[in-house]
Design a protein around this motif. Sequence first.
Motif: not given
Length: 749
Positions: A105, A207-209, A211
Amino acid sequence: MGKSFNSEVVVVLCAAWVLGLLGALVPYGWGGVVLAGLAVVLAGLALRLPQLRRWGLVWWVWLVAGGIALLAGLYLQWRTPQPGPQDISRKAPEFDVVVTGKALNLPRLNSSGKRRFFLEAQQMELGEAPYTRTERVTGKLYVTVAPDQAEGITPGRKVAIKGDVYLPVTAAFRGGFDFKNYLAQHNTFAGMRGEEVYFTDPTGQGTWGFWRLRQKIVDVHTQALGALRGPLVSAMVVGARVVDLDGNLRTAFTRAGLAHTIAASGFHVSLLLGTVLALTNRLGLRTQMLAGLGALGLFVMLAGFEAGVARASLMGAVGLWGLVQTGEGDVTGKRQPLHLLLLVAAVLLLYNPNWIGNLGFQFSFLATLGLMLLATPIAQSLTFLPPALAELIAVPTAAYLWTLPLQLYSFGLINTYAILLNAVAAPIITLLTLGGMVTAVVGLVLFPAGVWSAKLLAYPLDFLLAIVTWTNQLPFNSLAAGKITAGQMVLVYVLLGLVCSGWDWWRRRWGWVALFGVAMILVPLLYNRMTQLEFTVLDTGRIPVMVIENRGKVGVINAGDEKTVKFTLLPFLQLQGVNQIDLGVALPGVSNEGWTNLSAVLPVREFYGELPDPKPPKITPQPLSALQDVVLGQVNVTLTPTNPSLLRITAGNESLVWLPESRFEQQDALVKQGVLPAHVLWWSGGSLGNRLLQTLQPYGAIASNFRVKKSDLGRLERLQIPTFVTGQAGAVQWRPGRGFSGGRQESAG
């Protein structure tokens, strides 16, 4: 058998599941599980009343409910996270190691000003070159690093961190923050104090997310409203759990009783769905449902799938489904709402039974339950007010009443003006939350337009902050009532349930029931305050901190630094129901910067010792040498004229002595000066001489430190003096005439 499978049967079975999980939380193993299951079975077999028969609750329903309660306890034990055989916690503690893994995170600010995040550990390097060795590890780490070291860490990015791996500790005192349990709820069993961060993929971006979308929303509000106010609006949209909100601002909202406004909850879901349904009002019901579900899904992805968000979103989704099935524009699930709430609870606890011990989950459900049971009756009783104003008062009152017992049990605090503040601030909070959502969507599509529109929120935001600041400055705003017992909490909830039930006998006597419930809380608290005589040495590392409680009078010996006050001393005082410090003492050679932070919350009537500059404006210090026979209730506090000076505290026929860090020759000098015996020795954990121990002749000793040398422990054992080390035993309590409690005795072996 069709009648047996009605909604009441589902309610009983869901309630049995929830009660079984609650029973499993009872300490001392399986006793709570067995008792919960047997209680449900026996109650069902005994309560075969005509009314229950009309509901279709035949005997076998209660028998099944008892089995479900027992099964729930077993299920919780099975699903309770445990470290695997190669979990990194099994290597802890380890110092000066390098752990490589994947960030899970974005790093967030913690209350100490550092950045925290979870790391999926993959390998650990131990030893110094050329003798380093690499071991494969698994599990998660709770990592804290300096803000400059956290730059560039994004979810999915591989990093190597150099620092110390440690095991989390349990609560330092009963009712305190349990860091070990907090990490266990995140399936984590070790922490790491990171010193340096290295990127194994220097050009990587993680990574894409979702967030990334969340960060863009925060950027919109921050650029429009500033680094302090911007994240506050973002927190009112997606929740403070995933936003870097200033710690002082978060504390201010919590003290004022507005913590729910910055925590993603049912309020946000209701506002979001109401807006979506209003915008799609001219479209078909199925289109409205799809639009609502899409908005809910986006909200969950942005806010994170945690207990409060899951509960609110699932109820909203069920309400949308009911909208299509019934053709009515009601997304609150007013058809049997209590049944729906209980069903949602059972489903979520089936998904993650460990949420049953999560305070966010508990507060969220109790607040919703209060709204369902009490909001309408309270509003109907306020007939002398306009309907809109009556509802503004009824909603926060209902939620407050149903969460107050849990708040007293968990924190011992009462937000005195919370109901009035929520009623006054509700329109502003609604405007800011809705405005934050709109500007967030606009900013995601066209960033400059989102920034420009978010600037319009500055005036209502400043007004809200002014109200919060003014409220927190009122006397007794956050009143420490003291921690109630689990039995008191359960009793109050039983009384609330009876008043809110359909039984007219209880409803007609709600005033007497309320009076009895208040008495059940206040009488034991007041009795304990007026009769207790207790000395508590807190677990504050190498900083010696003691709290004296004697018949409503409170003394504090040393406050430590800001961190000590924030995380240990102030929470302990609040749980004890302390709203004023009658005597404060700052001993020489001890960190005491925390008196500034402590005096900002609790008034200090009388103070002895020196304070660092700038001195707290609310404290008028007297020289430590003036501390001669100061009376605190039935306790006498004095500084001896010896060299070095000792702090002697006398209660009745027993006494306690604080011994500062000293060499053997200084201790021998104390003996020659005629130091008097003491029943309890409190010292820094340094070496102790035989002569001094034989002169003091204590029947117990408390060390404010992480550890004591084995040679000193052996010396104390030979003299048959039980010894407690706060760094190992936690907070240690001494009651004159009754001995020690709350700590584990240390042994040289």
